[in-house]
Design a protein around this motif. Structure first.
Motif, mmCIF file in Angstrom:
data_model
loop_
_atom_site.group_PDB
_atom_site.id
_atom_site.type_symbol
_atom_site.label_atom_id
_atom_site.label_comp_id
_atom_site.label_asym_id
_atom_site.label_seq_id
_atom_site.Cartn_x
_atom_site.Cartn_y
_atom_site.Cartn_z
ATOM 1 N N GLN A 146 0.830 -1.535 -0.104
ATOM 2 C CA GLN A 146 -0.098 0.295 0.224
ATOM 3 C C GLN A 146 0.712 1.571 -0.314
ATOM 4 O O GLN A 146 2.314 1.260 0.457
ATOM 5 C CB GLN A 146 -0.843 -0.137 1.395
ATOM 6 C CG GLN A 146 -2.310 -1.154 0.828
ATOM 7 C CD GLN A 146 -2.783 -1.075 2.110
ATOM 8 O OE1 GLN A 146 -3.139 -0.449 3.469
ATOM 9 N NE2 GLN A 146 -4.091 -1.291 2.268
ATOM 10 N N PRO A 147 0.257 2.182 -0.576
ATOM 11 C CA PRO A 147 1.215 3.241 -0.204
ATOM 12 C C PRO A 147 1.857 3.793 1.262
ATOM 13 O O PRO A 147 0.902 3.751 2.104
ATOM 14 C CB PRO A 147 -0.054 4.628 -0.980
ATOM 15 C CG PRO A 147 -0.721 4.024 -1.721
ATOM 16 C CD PRO A 147 -0.774 2.118 -1.631
ATOM 17 N N GLY A 148 3.016 4.059 1.266
ATOM 18 C CA GLY A 148 3.287 4.934 2.568
ATOM 19 C C GLY A 148 4.384 3.184 3.251
ATOM 20 O O GLY A 148 4.790 3.473 4.070
ATOM 21 N N GLY A 149 3.452 2.802 2.822
ATOM 22 C CA GLY A 149 5.056 0.771 3.158
ATOM 23 C C GLY A 149 5.705 0.734 2.540
ATOM 24 O O GLY A 149 6.434 1.576 1.636
ATOM 25 N N SER A 150 6.407 -0.608 2.780
ATOM 26 C CA SER A 150 8.281 -0.509 2.622
ATOM 27 C C SER A 150 8.820 -2.095 1.737
ATOM 28 O O SER A 150 7.461 -2.808 2.472
ATOM 29 C CB SER A 150 8.955 -0.660 3.903
ATOM 30 O OG SER A 150 8.870 1.100 4.607
ATOM 31 N N LEU A 151 8.807 -2.060 1.219
ATOM 32 C CA LEU A 151 10.095 -2.837 0.634
ATOM 33 C C LEU A 151 11.474 -2.990 0.323
ATOM 34 O O LEU A 151 11.801 -1.840 0.071
ATOM 35 C CB LEU A 151 8.990 -3.322 -0.727
ATOM 36 C CG LEU A 151 7.568 -3.720 -1.008
ATOM 37 C CD1 LEU A 151 7.171 -3.677 -2.277
ATOM 38 C CD2 LEU A 151 7.942 -5.141 -0.369
ATOM 39 N N ARG A 152 11.236 -4.131 1.218
ATOM 40 C CA ARG A 152 13.184 -4.670 0.640
ATOM 41 C C ARG A 152 13.746 -5.148 -1.110
ATOM 42 O O ARG A 152 13.508 -6.782 -0.580
ATOM 43 C CB ARG A 152 13.989 -5.380 1.932
ATOM 44 C CG ARG A 152 15.024 -4.805 1.464
ATOM 45 C CD ARG A 152 15.966 -5.676 3.194
ATOM 46 N NE ARG A 152 17.479 -5.333 3.189
ATOM 47 C CZ ARG A 152 18.183 -6.194 3.764
ATOM 48 N NH1 ARG A 152 18.103 -7.958 4.120
ATOM 49 N NH2 ARG A 152 19.808 -6.215 4.106
#
Length: 115
Positions: A13-19
């Protein structure tokens, strides 16, 4: 045989994070500059972030302060930590290795930012 294998993409979702991770094999990883590029539908591939063999990072303006590129030479891996993701970050993200006029690409990993 040179291989660059990306992983870590997905739906967020917008505002989220991924690596994202990119594991390299078949090259002397420590001497290569590494980069993350992305390509959105209908757009040209663009450099998102790069890191030199000595570990100096650089970023495209739109991701500064949100993305962080790092490398672990012991693991032959480069990472892209992506925070505060926006809808416009949606793209296929590609890992690139560059050294002495040699360039290698990974297959890409899809990142979808959607509510």
């Amino acid at each position: 045989q040179v291989q660059l294998g990306e992983s870590g993409g997905g739906l967020v979702q917008p505002g989220g994070s991924l690596r994202l991770s990119c594991a390299a094999s078949g090259i002397n990883f420590s001497v290569y500059a590494m980069g993350w590029y992305r390509q959105a539908p209908g757009k040209q591939r663009e450099l998102v972030a790069g890191i030199t063999s000595s570990g100096s990072p650089n970023y495209t303006y739109s991701v500064k302060g949100r993305f962080t590129i790092t490398r672990d030479n012991a693991k032959n891996t480069v990472y892209l930590q992506m925070n505060s993701l926006k809808l416009e970050d949606t793209a296929v993200y590609y890992c690139n290795a560059a050294y002495n006029a040699r360039y290698y690409w990974g297959q890409g990993t899809q990142v979808n930012v959607s509510s």
